[in-house]
Design an enzyme around this catalytic site. Structure first.
Site, PDB file in Angstrom:
ATOM      1  N   ASP A 302      -5.094 -12.326  -0.022  1.00  0.00           N
ATOM      2  CA  ASP A 302      -4.780 -12.446  -1.446  1.00  0.00           C
ATOM      3  C   ASP A 302      -5.991 -11.943  -2.258  1.00  0.00           C
ATOM      4  O   ASP A 302      -7.070 -11.676  -1.723  1.00  0.00           O
ATOM      5  CB  ASP A 302      -4.413 -13.898  -1.800  1.00  0.00           C
ATOM      6  N   GLU A 501      -0.027 -19.034 -12.060  1.00  0.00           N
ATOM      7  CA  GLU A 501      -1.000 -19.595 -11.119  1.00  0.00           C
ATOM      8  C   GLU A 501      -1.719 -20.817 -11.676  1.00  0.00           C
ATOM      9  O   GLU A 501      -1.114 -21.663 -12.331  1.00  0.00           O
ATOM     10  CB  GLU A 501      -1.981 -18.503 -10.665  1.00  0.00           C
TER      11      GLU A 501
HETATM   12  C1  BGC Z   1      -1.637 -14.092  -6.288  1.00  0.00           C
HETATM   13  C2  BGC Z   1      -0.655 -13.313  -5.444  1.00  0.00           C
HETATM   14  C3  BGC Z   1      -0.502 -11.919  -5.959  1.00  0.00           C
HETATM   15  C4  BGC Z   1      -1.856 -11.252  -6.069  1.00  0.00           C
HETATM   16  C5  BGC Z   1      -1.810  -9.843  -6.599  1.00  0.00           C
HETATM   17  C6  BGC Z   1      -2.903 -13.330  -6.539  1.00  0.00           C
HETATM   18  O1  BGC Z   1      -3.709 -13.981  -7.471  1.00  0.00           O
HETATM   19  O2  BGC Z   1      -1.914 -15.323  -5.650  1.00  0.00           O
HETATM   20  O3  BGC Z   1       0.572 -13.986  -5.386  1.00  0.00           O
HETATM   21  O4  BGC Z   1       0.357 -11.205  -5.126  1.00  0.00           O
HETATM   22  O5  BGC Z   1      -2.676 -12.008  -6.923  1.00  0.00           O
HETATM   23  O6  BGC Z   1      -1.565  -9.817  -7.953  1.00  0.00           O
HETATM   24  C1  BGC Z   2      -4.616 -10.045 -11.851  1.00  0.00           C
HETATM   25  C2  BGC Z   2      -3.550 -10.800 -11.096  1.00  0.00           C
HETATM   26  C3  BGC Z   2      -4.196 -11.662 -10.100  1.00  0.00           C
HETATM   27  C4  BGC Z   2      -5.227 -12.559 -10.745  1.00  0.00           C
HETATM   28  C5  BGC Z   2      -5.934 -13.422  -9.758  1.00  0.00           C
HETATM   29  C6  BGC Z   2      -5.592 -11.006 -12.476  1.00  0.00           C
HETATM   30  O1  BGC Z   2      -6.578 -10.319 -13.160  1.00  0.00           O
HETATM   31  O2  BGC Z   2      -4.045  -9.211 -12.798  1.00  0.00           O
HETATM   32  O3  BGC Z   2      -2.637  -9.966 -10.492  1.00  0.00           O
HETATM   33  O4  BGC Z   2      -3.236 -12.406  -9.436  1.00  0.00           O
HETATM   34  O5  BGC Z   2      -6.153 -11.825 -11.505  1.00  0.00           O
HETATM   35  O6  BGC Z   2      -6.968 -14.164 -10.281  1.00  0.00           O
END
Ligand code: BGC
Ligand code: BGC
Length: 612
Positions: A302, A501
């Protein structure tokens, strides 16, 4: 030195010629294995390390770094879009990046991934489907398969190859900000709908024209972290304390079946199991996932998640790769303190050279990635055309989205007020959520955290109601709930504002004071009230429960708000049933079907129809 270089070049010329023979006759598994083996033998250490590196295109220092570092993959994280966010620019952007990869010695194409988690949700004017929580309530495998197939077409319209979906989390505690990404608290529903989704994305085989690569996530224990063990003392990225038997029966199960359904990639979870980070967990990744469950696709980490294993980045890299991670979502310097892909590449190389990571492990990782690239036909057709652009946000896909909205709306309560009676003359619509496409789409919509207002093409709940009310009905909208004395019926939409998230982790799921005040104000008029809740999870309804004559849980329905009015006006008798238990109050959380003293407000499986 010169002789060595010449030697490599001659071999390269010979082998690249073989590898580029039309792949159309290279379809069997054995043939692909053979191609992969030959290619890996030809690759230098730098080429292998590059293949394992995934960068968010926003954080490329130079586009030509794709060529310089032999990058194997790019991604678009939430909100990571081309300069102009339209379908043609996506195709152009993809081709530009791909061209750099094709300038490398071995011409290995990149694979481009994105979070198309409820439709192709980063792309302006794409169809946005309900988030998984709503689809879980529809509990309709055929529908989920069609949604994913429609999403695959929209992803292909932009040229991209791979979605980081489905999320097969089994959420147990609604305080978690990712609850809406989970189909259900019940592992069986999650497993069935997860499989349907994989079938929709990947079709019968990856080389079919309208398919993309799926990614079951997040492995493993996703949705079972204990409140207080996560980020900022909350729940996301926290610790799972289950014993192995329960971990297997509830959380490994959806992955086992995803593997049986040929899922091509799996993403590891940020969470820990019994205080050990999954990203460094050799037993769960290498032993269980790869050896025992025979997962032959590739494992991706991830977003910057390996960085959380150890303070020392090199140690994190060693542990992650040795645990079985094949591709690392680095993803670049998104904040100043984040690691750059250049450091990642250097340290991974160093770790191989000093023997901390064996070449066998690297060859295994690279082979898995190449295997998928061959299976998808990427070597044959690395550059994309504009011939699918009309699939983005097509009427056909919007019709599927509208259908999925009406099939995911749960009728929680109905004092004989719905469907709206034919003789109703004056309807008042109230609440900010009634006319806000951003709110109804939720997180992961155009931007990572979602947005407010007309963020993309779609119909709001109000637009949907308008399309149902003919000349005989006077419709008015008052955000703040000013009731006219002639009003016959009030429809009010309230709920959560978008989040994604950890930003959605909440200690309390009480309704906002504004929402409670609004319903109280409407209630004083004495007119009947239909309440529509827009939320990523069950919320505490107690303060307004008796004031509403009907309550609909519409979850996060996406761009097609008209699906809600199909239910309100009785064109569709609701069929959705709760895939999550609905608590009475905060003291009951976490609450799940099967708990002792199970006494929720609405039980798992609850959902009225118009026949009730
Ligand atoms: C998330 C994932 C996601 C990835 C890419 C992460 O923060 O936990 O679910 O696929 O970012 O954006
Ligand atoms: C991204 C997301 C990712 C996240 C994780 C963002 O800046 O755009 O896709 O999941 O950071 O912390």
């Amino acid at each position: 030195m010169f002789i060595k270089k010449l030697h490599i070049n001659i071999i390269t010329f010979f082998c690249v010629s073989i590898l580029n023979v039309s792949c159309s006759d290279i379809t069997t598994k054995d043939e692909i294995d053979m191609k992969v083996e030959q290619l890996v033998k030809m690759m230098t250490l730098e080429e292998k390390v590059g293949q394992m590196t995934q960068v968010d295109h926003r954080y490329l220092e130079k586009k030509s770094d794709i060529k310089k570092y032999f990058l194997g993959s790019l991604l678009s994280g939430g909100g990571s879009v081309p300069d102009t966010n339209n379908v043609r620019s996506w195709v152009r952007m993809y081709n530009e990046y791909q061209s750099f990869a094709l300038e490398t010695r071995l011409k290995i194409p990149i694979i481009y991934g994105i979070d198309a988690v409820h439709g192709h949700n980063n792309v302006l004017n794409a169809t946005i489907f309900p988030h998984n929580i709503g689809l879980g309530c529809s509990n309709d495998e055929d529908l989920v398969r069609r949604i994913s197939a429609a999403t695959a077409r929209e992803v292909q319209a932009t040229g991209l190859d791979w979605t980081f979906a489905p999320c097969v989390a089994v959420a147990q505690d609604e305080r978690w900000g990712r609850t809406y990404e989970s189909f259900s608290e019940d592992p069986d529903i999650v497993t069935r709908l997860g499989n349907a989704s994989i079938q929709g994305y990947q079709g019968s085989s990856l080389d079919q024209p309208n398919t993309i690569l799926a990614c079951a996530k997040h492995y493993v224990g996703d949705g079972n972290t204990i409140y207080g063990t996560g980020m900022h003392g909350k729940i996301d990225r926290g610790d799972v304390l289950l014993d192995e038997k329960e971990l297997r029966s509830k959380y490994i199960k959806p992955f086992k079946e995803a593997i049986d359904n040929n899922v091509g990639s799996i993403m590891v979870s940020y969470n820990s199991w019994q205080s050990k980070k999954l990203h460094g967990h050799k037993y769960l990744i290498d032993e269980v996932l790869k050896k025992e469950l025979k997962f032959n696709g590739f494992v991706v980490s991830d977003w910057a998640a390996i960085d959380e294993i150890d303070k020392n980045y090199k140690k994190s890299i060693i542990q992650a790769v040795n645990a079985g991670i094949d591709m690392v979502m680095v993803p670049g310097q998104f904040i100043e303190s984040a690691n750059s892909y250049i450091d990642f590449i250097e340290l991974l190389k160093e770790s191989i050279q000093d023997g901390s990571i064996k070449m066998d492990r690297i060859d295994d990782a690279v082979s898995r990635i190449l295997n998928i690239k061959y299976s998808m036909g990427l070597f044959e057709k690395p550059l994309k055309k504009f011939n699918k652009v009309n699939d983005l946000g097509s009427d056909k896909n919007r019709a599927i989205a509208r259908e999925s909205v009406k099939k995911s709306v749960v009728l929680l309560k109905n004092n004989n007020i719905l469907p709206i009676r034919k003789n109703t003359r004056n309807i008042l619509v109230a609440g900010e959520h009634a006319d806000n496409i951003g709110y109804q789409c939720g997180g992961w919509s155009i931007w990572w955290q979602g947005g407010s207002g007309k963020i993309t093409k779609g119909t709001s709940i109000l637009d949907g109601i308008k399309s149902h009310t003919g000349k005989n009905i006077n419709l008015s909208y008052s955000k703040s709930g000013d009731v006219d004395k002639n009003t016959d019926l009030i429809i009010v939409a309230i709920g959560e504002k978008p989040y994604a998230e950890m930003n959605g982790d909440r200690e309390s799921l009480e309704l906002s004071e504004d929402d409670i005040e609004l319903v109280n104000k409407l209630s004083k008029s004495g007119k009947p009230i239909v309440m529509i809740l827009i939320s990523g999870r069950p919320m505490i309804l107690e303060p307004i429960l008796d004031k509403c004559d009907a309550i609909l849980a519409a979850w996060l329905p996406g761009s097609e708000g008209a699906g809600i009015s199909d239910v309100l006006f009785g064109d569709y008798s609701p069929t959705a049933k709760l895939s999550f238990t609905w608590p009475k109050n905060m003291k009951q959380i976490p609450i799940n079907f099967g708990d002792t003293n199970y006494d929720p407000l609405y039980r798992f499986g609850h959902g009225l129809t118009f026949k009730d």
